[in-house]
Each structure stands twice: as C-alpha cells, then as structure tokens.
Design a protein around this motif. Structure first.
Motif, PDB file in Angstrom:
ATOM      1  N   THR A 267      78.898  -5.931  84.931  1.00 30.96           N
ATOM      2  CA  THR A 267      79.068  -7.341  85.248  1.00 30.96           C
ATOM      3  C   THR A 267      78.060  -7.815  86.281  1.00 30.96           C
ATOM      4  O   THR A 267      77.457  -8.870  86.145  1.00 30.96           O
ATOM      5  N   LYS A 268      77.843  -7.018  87.327  1.00 32.22           N
ATOM      6  CA  LYS A 268      76.942  -7.451  88.394  1.00 32.22           C
ATOM      7  C   LYS A 268      75.522  -7.647  87.887  1.00 32.22           C
ATOM      8  O   LYS A 268      74.841  -8.577  88.274  1.00 32.22           O
TER       9      LYS A 268
ATOM     10  N   ILE B  29      75.236 -10.965  86.115  1.00 32.02           N
ATOM     11  CA  ILE B  29      75.185 -12.100  87.032  1.00 32.02           C
ATOM     12  C   ILE B  29      73.815 -12.185  87.696  1.00 32.02           C
ATOM     13  O   ILE B  29      73.247 -13.260  87.850  1.00 32.02           O
ATOM     14  N   ARG B  30      73.268 -11.043  88.086  1.00 37.07           N
ATOM     15  CA  ARG B  30      71.970 -11.031  88.770  1.00 37.07           C
ATOM     16  C   ARG B  30      70.829 -11.360  87.823  1.00 37.07           C
ATOM     17  O   ARG B  30      69.788 -11.841  88.236  1.00 37.07           O
TER      18      ARG B  30
ATOM     19  N   ASP C 277      71.874 -19.475  82.149  1.00 40.52           N
ATOM     20  CA  ASP C 277      72.507 -18.842  83.313  1.00 40.52           C
ATOM     21  C   ASP C 277      74.016 -19.069  83.305  1.00 40.52           C
ATOM     22  O   ASP C 277      74.801 -18.164  83.620  1.00 40.52           O
TER      23      ASP C 277
ATOM     24  N   ASN D 292      75.636 -16.776  80.698  1.00 38.07           N
ATOM     25  CA  ASN D 292      75.717 -15.399  81.189  1.00 38.07           C
ATOM     26  C   ASN D 292      76.822 -15.251  82.237  1.00 38.07           C
ATOM     27  O   ASN D 292      77.555 -14.260  82.251  1.00 38.07           O
ATOM     28  N   ASN D 293      76.946 -16.244  83.095  1.00 39.16           N
ATOM     29  CA  ASN D 293      77.965 -16.191  84.137  1.00 39.16           C
ATOM     30  C   ASN D 293      79.366 -16.253  83.536  1.00 39.16           C
ATOM     31  O   ASN D 293      80.266 -15.507  83.950  1.00 39.16           O
TER      32      ASN D 293
ATOM     33  N   ALA E 157      80.210 -12.985  82.005  1.00 35.28           N
ATOM     34  CA  ALA E 157      80.478 -11.998  83.047  1.00 35.28           C
ATOM     35  C   ALA E 157      81.864 -12.189  83.656  1.00 35.28           C
ATOM     36  O   ALA E 157      82.597 -11.221  83.894  1.00 35.28           O
ATOM     37  N   LYS E 158      82.234 -13.433  83.914  1.00 38.52           N
ATOM     38  CA  LYS E 158      83.540 -13.715  84.513  1.00 38.52           C
ATOM     39  C   LYS E 158      84.683 -13.359  83.563  1.00 38.52           C
ATOM     40  O   LYS E 158      85.741 -12.881  83.993  1.00 38.52           O
TER      41      LYS E 158
ATOM     42  N   TRP F  89      86.920 -20.649  82.489  1.00 39.28           N
ATOM     43  CA  TRP F  89      85.780 -19.875  81.996  1.00 39.28           C
ATOM     44  C   TRP F  89      85.595 -20.014  80.489  1.00 39.28           C
ATOM     45  O   TRP F  89      84.472 -19.927  79.989  1.00 39.28           O
TER      46      TRP F  89
END
Length: 209
Positions: free
Chosen positions: A2-3, A6-7, A48, A51-52, A55-56, A72
């Motif tokens: 997940t990180k 986000i990155r 972006d 993708n966020n 991820a959430k 979400w």
C-alpha cells in the motif's frame, strides 16, 4: 504494498500516459499552455487520486475496517472515470483531424442518427448543455446494438452500464478556459477540427465485433 502505491514510483499501478503528439501540436485550435496544464496537472491528479483510492480500499480490506468505504468507492469512481476519459480524450485528437468518419463507423452514425450532420448537432448540443462540469461521449452500447450520445456529469454520472466510449470531448472549464474563457460552445465547435476519426473508428470496430 500500500505504501509504495501511495508514494508512486515503479510499483504504481496506474501511470499518466504520454501525449501521442507534442504539447503545441494541436495549435491553433487547442493552445499549448492549456494542453500542458490539462495533461500534466489535471489528468495526473486523477491518476494520483485513482491510485490513492485503490490503496485506501486495499488498506480497508487488510484492516477489516470499512467505515469510510462510501467515500473511497466514490473516489474510485470519480478518479478512475476521470483517468479513463482523459486517456480517451487525448487519443481522440490529432493535428491532422477533422472531417467525417469513413467506413463502418460513418455508416453506423448515419444509421443511428439519420446523418452525420444530425449526429454532430446533437453531440455539440449535448456537450454545451452539460450541467456544471463534464463530458459528451459517443458510445457503443453492445446490449442495445446501437450508438448513443451520452452526457457525463463530473466523470462518472449519467452513464449506461456496459457502454463503450468511442469519442469524447471534455467540457470541464479547465479544458478550455485559458483560450476560450466561458465560451464553451466556441471550444466545442473548434474541437471538431481535431477529431481523430481513425482512432474512434478503430475503437468502434473492436467494440462492435
């Protein structure tokens, strides 16, 4: 994980596609400054955001905590649709565009709308009449076996399930305001000079198989 999503970086599942032409290639109809802002800032924002949201939602599944699932899921629909429509929008234009479609798409437009001119008038009217921000989209509906013109408010509202987008024009103000200010109709009229009918035709032939 997940990180990393986000990155961003190499593990990011969705990437901003490169334009199929130079930033100034659509001049004088579509100015370089707007194309740069629209692609590099606005479209990237939807990538972006998508993708966020992914991820959430993955994080929610891992934790078993769906308290924010409504938010979400909305973000997934909004940014995902924004990314898809913008990707289509860029390939639907070409420096040598305009004219009328040939082949199967041209024939089908005449069949479903009566004539190309009738189609063009309805499409332009639909684009200009979008309430707030949105799009006009020519779609093939495989269930109905016909072409339809749909409005999309924001990016995701007013669709037909299963419809395949073939051709779209962006009528969010960020798409045209630098050059055309509040004159949406003028932007839509000049956009016809950029239409990549070869791209739309290819999409139609694939969708209508």
């Amino acid at each position: 994980g997940t990180k990393s999503i986000i990155r961003g970086g190499n593990n990011m599942p969705y990437q901003l596609p490169e334009l199929p032409y130079a930033y100034d290639a659509l001049e004088p109809h579509y100015d370089e400054a707007t194309v740069r802002l629209h692609h590099d800032i606005h479209h990237k924002g939807y990538v972006d955001g998508l993708n966020n949201a992914e991820a959430k939602l993955a994080e929610a599944r891992e934790k078993g905590d769906f308290g924010l699932v409504k938010h979400w899921e909305r973000e997934l629909a909004f940014h995902g649709s924004g990314h898809l429509l913008h990707t289509l929008f860029w390939t639907n234009m070409t420096p040598d565009g305009g004219g009328t479609p040939a082949g199967a798409l041209g024939e089908r437009i005449s069949q479903d709308f009566g004539s190309f001119e009738a189609f063009k008038k309805q499409f332009s009217a639909a684009a200009v009449a979008v309430e707030g921000s949105g799009w006009a989209v020519l779609v093939w509906n495989p269930e109905f076996k016909k072409l339809e013109i749909l409005q999309a408010e924001k990016h995701q509202n007013l669709t037909q399930w299963g419809a395949v987008p073939l051709l779209t024009v962006d009528v969010w103000e960020h798409a045209y305001y630098l050059k055309y200010q509040n004159k949406r109709a003028a932007w839509v009229e000049t956009w016809w000079n950029l239409v990549n009918w070869a791209d739309a035709s290819q999409r139609f032939e694939k969708a209508a198989k």
